[in-house]
Scaffold this motif. Structure first.
Motif, PDB file in Angstrom:
ATOM      1  N   GLY A   1       0.789  -1.220   0.000  1.00 13.13           N
ATOM      2  CA  GLY A   1       0.000   0.000   0.000  1.00 13.13           C
ATOM      3  C   GLY A   1       0.821   1.269   0.000  1.00 13.13           C
ATOM      4  O   GLY A   1       0.273   2.352   0.044  1.00 13.13           O
ATOM      5  N   SER A   2       2.151   1.175  -0.037  1.00 10.47           N
ATOM      6  CA  SER A   2       2.962   2.400  -0.048  1.00 10.47           C
ATOM      7  C   SER A   2       2.894   3.030  -1.442  1.00 10.47           C
ATOM      8  O   SER A   2       2.498   2.399  -2.412  1.00 10.47           O
ATOM      9  N   LEU A   3       3.273   4.305  -1.490  1.00 12.10           N
ATOM     10  CA  LEU A   3       3.250   5.011  -2.757  1.00 12.10           C
ATOM     11  C   LEU A   3       4.406   4.524  -3.628  1.00 12.10           C
ATOM     12  O   LEU A   3       5.510   4.332  -3.138  1.00 12.10           O
ATOM     13  N   ILE A   4       4.170   4.346  -4.894  1.00 13.72           N
ATOM     14  CA  ILE A   4       5.232   3.842  -5.768  1.00 13.72           C
ATOM     15  C   ILE A   4       5.931   4.998  -6.492  1.00 13.72           C
ATOM     16  O   ILE A   4       5.495   6.145  -6.440  1.00 13.72           O
ATOM     17  N   THR A   5       7.027   4.661  -7.158  1.00  9.16           N
ATOM     18  CA  THR A   5       7.772   5.621  -7.970  1.00  9.16           C
ATOM     19  C   THR A   5       7.564   5.244  -9.435  1.00  9.16           C
ATOM     20  O   THR A   5       7.710   4.078  -9.805  1.00  9.16           O
ATOM     21  N   ILE A   6       7.226   6.254 -10.233  1.00 14.28           N
ATOM     22  CA  ILE A   6       6.948   5.997 -11.650  1.00 14.28           C
ATOM     23  C   ILE A   6       7.951   6.779 -12.499  1.00 14.28           C
ATOM     24  O   ILE A   6       8.059   8.004 -12.391  1.00 14.28           O
ATOM     25  N   ALA A   7       8.706   6.048 -13.321  1.00 15.50           N
ATOM     26  CA  ALA A   7       9.727   6.668 -14.180  1.00 15.50           C
ATOM     27  C   ALA A   7       9.258   6.596 -15.627  1.00 15.50           C
ATOM     28  O   ALA A   7       8.954   5.516 -16.121  1.00 15.50           O
ATOM     29  N   ILE A   8       9.184   7.752 -16.282  1.00 13.33           N
ATOM     30  CA  ILE A   8       8.755   7.779 -17.682  1.00 13.33           C
ATOM     31  C   ILE A   8       9.881   8.415 -18.497  1.00 13.33           C
ATOM     32  O   ILE A   8      10.143   9.611 -18.393  1.00 13.33           O
ATOM     33  N   ASP A   9      10.584   7.588 -19.260  1.00 12.90           N
ATOM     34  CA  ASP A   9      11.702   8.080 -20.068  1.00 12.90           C
ATOM     35  C   ASP A   9      11.357   7.965 -21.541  1.00 12.90           C
ATOM     36  O   ASP A   9      10.418   7.254 -21.925  1.00 12.90           O
TER      37      ASP A   9
ATOM     38  N   ILE B   1       5.522   9.664  -6.767  1.00  9.36           N
ATOM     39  CA  ILE B   1       6.038  10.632  -7.719  1.00  9.36           C
ATOM     40  C   ILE B   1       6.023  10.049  -9.132  1.00  9.36           C
ATOM     41  O   ILE B   1       6.234   8.852  -9.320  1.00  9.36           O
ATOM     42  N   VAL B   2       5.711  10.927 -10.092  1.00 12.59           N
ATOM     43  CA  VAL B   2       5.847  10.562 -11.506  1.00 12.59           C
ATOM     44  C   VAL B   2       6.910  11.501 -12.045  1.00 12.59           C
ATOM     45  O   VAL B   2       6.740  12.714 -12.017  1.00 12.59           O
ATOM     46  N   MET B   3       8.044  10.946 -12.478  1.00 15.42           N
ATOM     47  CA  MET B   3       9.108  11.797 -13.011  1.00 15.42           C
ATOM     48  C   MET B   3       9.400  11.395 -14.442  1.00 15.42           C
ATOM     49  O   MET B   3       9.516  10.212 -14.739  1.00 15.42           O
ATOM     50  N   ASP B   4       9.481  12.383 -15.324  1.00 10.16           N
ATOM     51  CA  ASP B   4       9.819  12.037 -16.701  1.00 10.16           C
ATOM     52  C   ASP B   4      11.176  12.621 -17.075  1.00 10.16           C
ATOM     53  O   ASP B   4      11.637  13.580 -16.481  1.00 10.16           O
ATOM     54  N   GLY B   5      11.819  11.958 -18.046  1.00  8.42           N
ATOM     55  CA  GLY B   5      13.151  12.407 -18.451  1.00  8.42           C
ATOM     56  C   GLY B   5      13.813  11.440 -19.410  1.00  8.42           C
ATOM     57  O   GLY B   5      13.156  10.882 -20.299  1.00  8.42           O
ATOM     58  N   ARG B   6      15.119  11.264 -19.228  1.00  7.83           N
ATOM     59  CA  ARG B   6      15.888  10.378 -20.108  1.00  7.83           C
ATOM     60  C   ARG B   6      16.530   9.230 -19.343  1.00  7.83           C
ATOM     61  O   ARG B   6      16.793   8.173 -19.904  1.00  7.83           O
ATOM     62  N   ASP B   7      16.833   9.493 -18.068  1.00  3.86           N
ATOM     63  CA  ASP B   7      17.614   8.530 -17.282  1.00  3.86           C
ATOM     64  C   ASP B   7      16.933   8.219 -15.951  1.00  3.86           C
ATOM     65  O   ASP B   7      17.593   7.799 -15.012  1.00  3.86           O
ATOM     66  N   ILE B   8      15.622   8.441 -15.885  1.00  8.48           N
ATOM     67  CA  ILE B   8      14.950   8.277 -14.586  1.00  8.48           C
ATOM     68  C   ILE B   8      14.916   6.796 -14.191  1.00  8.48           C
ATOM     69  O   ILE B   8      15.230   6.455 -13.056  1.00  8.48           O
ATOM     70  N   GLY B   9      14.572   5.927 -15.140  1.00  6.69           N
ATOM     71  CA  GLY B   9      14.495   4.494 -14.822  1.00  6.69           C
ATOM     72  C   GLY B   9      15.856   3.815 -14.776  1.00  6.69           C
ATOM     73  O   GLY B   9      15.992   2.716 -14.240  1.00  6.69           O
ATOM     74  N   THR B  10      16.877   4.458 -15.339  1.00  8.68           N
ATOM     75  CA  THR B  10      18.207   3.828 -15.376  1.00  8.68           C
ATOM     76  C   THR B  10      19.136   4.370 -14.292  1.00  8.68           C
ATOM     77  O   THR B  10      19.872   3.620 -13.674  1.00  8.68           O
ATOM     78  N   ALA B  11      19.115   5.699 -14.068  1.00 12.38           N
ATOM     79  CA  ALA B  11      20.104   6.302 -13.160  1.00 12.38           C
ATOM     80  C   ALA B  11      19.496   6.960 -11.926  1.00 12.38           C
ATOM     81  O   ALA B  11      20.053   6.860 -10.842  1.00 12.38           O
ATOM     82  N   VAL B  12      18.368   7.652 -12.091  1.00 12.51           N
ATOM     83  CA  VAL B  12      17.824   8.412 -10.954  1.00 12.51           C
ATOM     84  C   VAL B  12      17.074   7.469  -9.994  1.00 12.51           C
ATOM     85  O   VAL B  12      17.354   7.446  -8.793  1.00 12.51           O
TER      86      VAL B  12
END
Ligand code: DC
Length: 254
Positions: free
Chosen positions: A21-29, A150-161
């Protein structure tokens, strides 16, 4: 520094996570101008998560460098001066009540429009390739996402951040479709635009972003690819929502 000021208003039926039930992290690259930020913003609003546009942070560094005369007419960056002044760059986001979306602030001033010009777009990739710029922005992004939700978009969110993000999406679309979307966006804002220049700019950005030494643009091994070339915005939104529900309410394995 960089206090995240957007408000989170969790939707009771939608928030939650795969981990108890915790909040998840969403990476959109994904590639430049593929509509990631529209999708990410819409998803965040729908599920009550905070949205962070990591590209806007690199655009702020670029605007700062341009305004401080740290980029010469031939595009050469005064790297030593920029590195020495990185601590003067304070990026934050504030919810714009009229649009329902966060605006980007650089040192307390709203720069949402000024960071989207062709001038900034054509200098941002070399700035984003500088290791000291990436280190500073990555640290801020990780601090913003520490609690999930959090929903974060970018280039390296799922790989590095956020390599451990529970939901990773890699978005792409054909070059021409991406250029057309970006061109339409500039025209709608009344900014000067030339289709061929926009196309060349996004191809060049993709080239620099994918070939730089630090945290290049690439699909994370565990990311799900979305080619949205022929999808409407509501279809993309639904696709993301379906995936979010799968991640947060996984069906029991048989
Ligand atoms: O998403 P955008 O077009 O606003 O991003 C601007 C630039 O910033 C883009 O050319 C690549 C860079 N960028 C990056 O290197 N890493 C990110 N996480 C986000 C953007």
């Amino acid at each position: 520094m960089n206090k995240q000021q957007t408000t989170r208003q969790p939707h009771p039926s939608l928030t939650g996570g795969a981990k108890g039930g915790s909040l998840i992290t969403i990476a959109i690259d994904g590639h430049s101008s593929c509509g990631k930020s529209t999708m990410a913003k819409d998803l965040a609003r729908e599920i009550g998560y905070i949205y962070i546009d990591s590209g806007a942070m690199y655009r702020c560094c670029t605007l700062f460098a341009l305004e401080q005369g740290l980029i010469a007419a031939d595009g050469t960056i005064d790297e030593a001066a920029l590195e020495a002044r990185m601590s003067e760059i304070h990026v934050s986001f504030q919810l714009n009540a009229a649009t329902g979306r966060p605006d980007t602030y650089l040192n307390g001033e709203c720069v949402e429009q000024r960071i989207r010009t062709m001038e900034v777009s054509s200098h941002v990739s070399p700035i984003a390739a500088l290791p000291f710029v990436r280190a500073a922005m990555t640290a801020q992004q990780q601090a913003m996402g520490r609690e999930g939700g959090i929903v974060m978009d970018g280039r390296d969110i799922g790989t590095a951040v956020f390599p451990d993000a529970e939901m990773k999406v890699f978005v792409t679309a054909s070059d021409e479709i991406r250029a057309q979307r970006r061109y339409d966006e500039l025209v709608a804002k009344g900014q000067p635009a030339d289709f061929d220049e926009v196309l060349a700019n996004l191809r060049e950005r993709d080239r620099i972003d994918s070939t730089r030494a630090v945290a290049p643009l690439r699909q994370a091994d565990d990311a799900i690819v979305l080619d949205n070339s022929h999808m409407t915005i509501p279809e993309q939104k639904q696709w993301l929502l379906d995936l979010f529900h799968k991640k947060t309410h996984p069906s029991p394995s048989l």
